[in-house]
Design an enzyme around this catalytic site. Structure first.
Site, PDB file in Angstrom:
ATOM      1  N   LYS A  54      20.039   7.331 -40.309  1.00  0.00           N
ATOM      2  CA  LYS A  54      19.611   8.384 -39.374  1.00  0.00           C
ATOM      3  C   LYS A  54      20.817   8.934 -38.621  1.00  0.00           C
ATOM      4  O   LYS A  54      21.597   8.175 -38.027  1.00  0.00           O
ATOM      5  CB  LYS A  54      18.607   7.796 -38.398  1.00  0.00           C
ATOM      6  CG  LYS A  54      17.917   8.794 -37.517  1.00  0.00           C
ATOM      7  CD  LYS A  54      16.916   8.056 -36.639  1.00  0.00           C
ATOM      8  CE  LYS A  54      15.924   8.964 -35.994  1.00  0.00           C
ATOM      9  NZ  LYS A  54      14.877   8.192 -35.314  1.00  0.00           N
ATOM     10  N   GLU A  94       8.933   5.794 -41.497  1.00  0.00           N
ATOM     11  CA  GLU A  94      10.039   5.264 -40.687  1.00  0.00           C
ATOM     12  C   GLU A  94       9.617   3.905 -40.098  1.00  0.00           C
ATOM     13  O   GLU A  94       8.487   3.723 -39.659  1.00  0.00           O
ATOM     14  CB  GLU A  94      10.350   6.242 -39.543  1.00  0.00           C
ATOM     15  CG  GLU A  94      11.555   5.804 -38.717  1.00  0.00           C
ATOM     16  CD  GLU A  94      11.895   6.760 -37.576  1.00  0.00           C
ATOM     17  OE1 GLU A  94      10.987   7.475 -37.094  1.00  0.00           O
ATOM     18  OE2 GLU A  94      13.064   6.779 -37.161  1.00  0.00           O
ATOM     19  N   CYS A 119      13.176  11.371 -39.409  1.00  0.00           N
ATOM     20  CA  CYS A 119      12.481  11.745 -38.175  1.00  0.00           C
ATOM     21  C   CYS A 119      13.205  12.814 -37.342  1.00  0.00           C
ATOM     22  O   CYS A 119      13.188  13.981 -37.693  1.00  0.00           O
ATOM     23  CB  CYS A 119      12.195  10.476 -37.358  1.00  0.00           C
ATOM     24  SG  CYS A 119      10.807  10.714 -36.242  1.00  0.00           S
TER      25      CYS A 119
END
Ligand code: AKG
Length: 274
Positions: A112, A43, A153
């Protein structure tokens, strides 16, 4: 083909965007020579993880970093899950992971979905939503080996999302991530084991190397967990890489011997998309 090699590149993040790209390119070349089929970056591999940097380091789709990575996928004939970078789209900024195939063609992109807004007393605070917008697409891409689900994440903390990836055919879940020194030691390994066990899939987490001088210290510890819940390989905090074999027969074996995905009581409950 039931087996393939995946490379986890735990790169260091420097202040200089170009240096980060060059660093990634040289690792990509190295692991490709060693036979990697799918290469994964962390990331925000080319941008310090700090909301005040995201706009400046960001680029529109098909920008500088994008083109360099697409070219690297083509030159090295690998699939590249290009970590994440800030993506500028109009007045919005997303935390985006592009996926390139062996010809360097973009085959997916995941923005995301869950923004990392936390405040742990005596520990980590962060507020991605100060700058970032959240994506709304659930991302599964196809390879000649299997379908692969993609999260970024904090997305891994939402079990429904991983389950949907698997309901959509994923046998492997890849997660560029950057846990920190508060939540990393507490939850990183457990989350990758949980999602692997819940879904009888491989889970693969790839983080930046730890750097105590940066404003946000990544936990590192890039990891692969098998569908049986074993850690098949894991890194420490330093820059480097691992290349690990993914054996899809293990996915099938675990799903057939302990058929929990078949035992879901679909007549009683289900996950619904809105
Ligand atoms: O969930 C966590 O603890 C870390 C998440 C994170 O750092 C992120 O989403 O970027």
């Amino acid at each position: 083909m039931n087996k393939f090699k995946i490379a986890l590149l735990q790169t260091r993040v420097y202040e200089n965007k170009n240096k980060n790209i060059e660093n990634a390119l040289s690792f990509i070349e190295e692991v490709s020579k060693k036979g990697a089929d799918i290469v994964v970056l962390p990331e925000m591999f080319c941008c310090p993880y700090n909301t005040s940097y995201f706009k400046d380091y960001g680029e529109e789709e098909n920008g500088l970093a994008y083109k360099a990575l697409s070219q690297a996928a083509q030159n090295n004939e690998i699939y590249l899950v290009a970590g994440t970078m800030p993506e500028i789209d109009g007045d919005k900024v997303y935390n985006t992971s592009y996926v390139f195939n062996r010809k360097g063609i973009q085959i997916e992109k995941h923005r995301k979905m869950h923004l990392f807004d936390i405040d742990v007393e005596g520990g980590q605070s962060f507020k991605e939503s100060d700058v970032l917008s959240s994506g709304s697409n659930i991302t599964v891409f196809d390879t000649e080996f299997c379908k692969i689900g993609l999260l970024i994440c904090y997305d891994i903390r939402f079990p429904e999302l991983s389950r949907i990836l698997v309901q959509n055919g994923a046998e492997v879940i890849i997660v560029p991530g950057a846990f920190n020194m508060t939540t990393g030691p507490a939850h990183w390994e457990t989350l990758f084991k949980c999602r692997a066990l819940d879904n009888q899939a491989y889970t693969v987490g790839v983080a930046p190397a730890r750097d105590y001088d940066s404003g946000y210290t990544s936990y590192g510890n890039s990891i692969i967990v098998s569908p049986w819940g074993n850690i098949t390989n894991k890194m420490d905090e330093n820059q480097g890489y691992i290349i690990e074999e993914i054996d899809l027969d293990i996915v099938k074996k675990v799903r057939s011997e302990l058929p929990l995905l078949k035992h879901i009581r679909k007549d009683v409950y289900k996950i619904e998309l809105i």
